[in-house]
Write an enzyme that holds these catalytic residues in place. Structure first.
Site, short mmCIF file in Angstrom:
data_model
loop_
_atom_site.label_atom_id
_atom_site.label_comp_id
_atom_site.label_asym_id
_atom_site.label_seq_id
_atom_site.Cartn_x
_atom_site.Cartn_y
_atom_site.Cartn_z
N GLN A 59 -35.27 1.89 98.32
CA GLN A 59 -36.05 2.17 99.58
C GLN A 59 -36.67 3.66 99.28
O GLN A 59 -37.67 4.26 100.04
CB GLN A 59 -35.27 2.39 100.78
CG GLN A 59 -34.65 1.18 101.40
CD GLN A 59 -33.47 1.56 102.58
OE1 GLN A 59 -33.98 1.65 103.62
NE2 GLN A 59 -32.21 1.26 101.83
N HIS B 21 -40.39 0.38 99.87
CA HIS B 21 -40.96 1.26 100.80
C HIS B 21 -42.06 2.18 100.10
O HIS B 21 -42.72 3.14 100.59
CB HIS B 21 -39.79 2.32 101.36
CG HIS B 21 -39.15 1.62 102.51
ND1 HIS B 21 -37.95 2.16 102.88
CD2 HIS B 21 -39.09 0.46 102.88
CE1 HIS B 21 -37.32 1.39 103.70
NE2 HIS B 21 -38.01 0.14 103.70
N ARG C 117 -43.74 16.35 99.51
CA ARG C 117 -42.77 15.62 99.30
C ARG C 117 -43.12 15.16 97.91
O ARG C 117 -42.05 15.08 96.96
CB ARG C 117 -42.54 14.58 100.18
CG ARG C 117 -41.67 14.75 101.34
CD ARG C 117 -41.62 13.30 102.16
NE ARG C 117 -40.83 12.44 101.40
CZ ARG C 117 -40.53 11.24 101.94
NH1 ARG C 117 -41.36 10.64 102.78
NH2 ARG C 117 -39.64 10.42 101.33
P1 OAD Z 1 -30.50 7.74 105.55
O1 OAD Z 1 -30.74 9.24 105.86
O2 OAD Z 1 -30.79 6.90 106.89
O3 OAD Z 1 -28.93 7.41 104.92
C1 OAD Z 1 -28.73 8.22 103.87
C2 OAD Z 1 -27.31 7.65 103.17
O4 OAD Z 1 -26.87 8.50 102.10
C3 OAD Z 1 -26.17 8.17 104.46
O5 OAD Z 1 -25.45 7.11 104.66
C4 OAD Z 1 -25.47 9.32 103.63
O6 OAD Z 1 -24.07 9.39 103.84
C5 OAD Z 1 -25.62 9.01 102.23
N1 OAD Z 1 -25.66 9.91 101.28
C6 OAD Z 1 -25.95 11.48 101.40
N2 OAD Z 1 -25.75 12.24 100.29
C7 OAD Z 1 -25.04 11.30 99.42
C8 OAD Z 1 -24.48 11.46 98.27
N3 OAD Z 1 -24.70 12.78 97.52
N4 OAD Z 1 -23.86 10.63 97.75
C9 OAD Z 1 -23.90 9.43 98.26
N5 OAD Z 1 -24.30 9.18 99.49
C10 OAD Z 1 -24.97 10.03 99.96
O7 OAD Z 1 -31.42 7.47 104.51
P2 OAD Z 1 -32.03 6.01 103.90
O8 OAD Z 1 -30.95 4.96 104.12
O9 OAD Z 1 -32.55 6.12 102.50
O10 OAD Z 1 -38.11 4.72 105.11
O11 OAD Z 1 -33.06 5.57 105.01
C11 OAD Z 1 -33.84 4.24 104.71
C12 OAD Z 1 -35.15 4.47 104.92
O12 OAD Z 1 -35.39 5.19 106.33
C13 OAD Z 1 -36.12 5.51 104.03
O13 OAD Z 1 -36.65 4.57 102.91
C14 OAD Z 1 -37.30 5.84 104.89
C15 OAD Z 1 -36.70 6.25 106.12
O14 OAD Z 1 -37.43 5.85 107.39
C16 OAD Z 1 -39.59 4.99 104.91
O15 OAD Z 1 -39.99 6.09 104.99
C17 OAD Z 1 -40.47 3.81 105.13
#
Ligand code: OAD
Length: 236
Positions: free
Chosen positions: A92, A110, A62
């Protein structure tokens, strides 16, 4: 106690969706990391204890991909707000794409791929940028080096500082996060009642109260929003 909003302050709460168009995977979408890899094995202290080599290799890959990726138009637009506003990014994300686009105040709640730390505690951190961490590489306290990433069950970083900033910002942008992980998700709820609150995402099950939902790609929606905010910037 009532908080006064800082008219010049913008807080951006970002998640993996903001880096998706730089080629980095999200977590919970169909091709997301946690749909294809068990987080219990790769993002928990127990997983690290069971098979540290596998965990190390996962983050080495990664890190290498994140380092090879380039900031996109959304990162660049957010960075372009700085001459006109005080901008605090609470992310995050563990990549460094906000900083590499030019943003100067980034709180990584994070953790960061670009740093290694000892296994026992976080007192010693080492900047490694895109380099791998090898098994057998030790911290000065004698413990094996691991990625400086917050795993499930570990405490998030900079949370109180993030909370303070989000509470008195006049504008709050949530971008590219499903708001599925606590306590990060709870930060959106602390935005001031009078703040302008915008959420940019491809989809969102439940838009937090008071937020305007701009559905779409970060690279399209964020530059449009930033152009408007720059045009509305308070005079100095
Ligand atoms: P998620 O995969 O849960 O959510 C990603 C979000 O981004 C979704 O709502 C998608 O619709 C949106 N998305 C995807 N592509 C996009 C784009 N091109 N433009 C705009 N929006 C887009 O990921 P996170 O919310 O980042 O933590 O996840 C939170 C945490 O869960 C991460 O930091 C990680 C994971 O477990 C740790 O590893 C501690």
């Amino acid at each position: 106690m009532t908080t006064t909003v800082q008219l010049r302050k913008i807080v951006v709460l970002s998640g993996s969706g903001v880096s998706a168009e730089s080629g980095l995977p999200t977590f919970r979408d169909a091709k997301g990391l946690w749909n294809n890899h068990p987080w219990q094995e790769l993002a928990s202290p127990e997983g690290w204890q069971r098979h540290p080599e596998t965990v190390q290799a996962f983050y080495n890959e990664r890190r290498q991909k994140a380092w090879a990726a380039q900031p996109n138009a959304a990162h660049a637009a957010i960075a372009s707000l700085e001459p006109a506003y005080e901008v605090v990014i609470v992310t995050q994300n563990v990549d460094a794409l906000h900083e590499r686009a030019g943003s100067t105040q980034v709180l990584h709640i994070h953790g960061e791929l670009a740093y290694a730390r000892g296994t026992s505690e976080r007192r010693h951190r080492y900047r490694i940028d895109g380099a791998p961490i090898e098994m057998g590489q030790f911290c000065e306290d004698g413990t094996q080096l691991r990625p400086d990433i917050v795993w499930f069950g570990e405490s998030v970083q900079h949370f109180d500082e993030a909370l303070m900033h989000v509470s008195d910002a006049a504008r709050v942008l949530v971008v590219g996060t499903s708001l599925a992980v606590q306590p990060a998700a709870s930060l959106a709820r602390y935005a001031h009642h009078s703040a302008e609150k915008v959420l940019v995402s491809l989809d969102m099950e439940e838009v937090p109260r008071g937020f305007d939902f701009m559905r779409g790609k970060a690279t399209e929606q964020v530059p449009a929003l930033v152009a408007r905010w720059l045009a509305q910037a308070p005079q100095r």
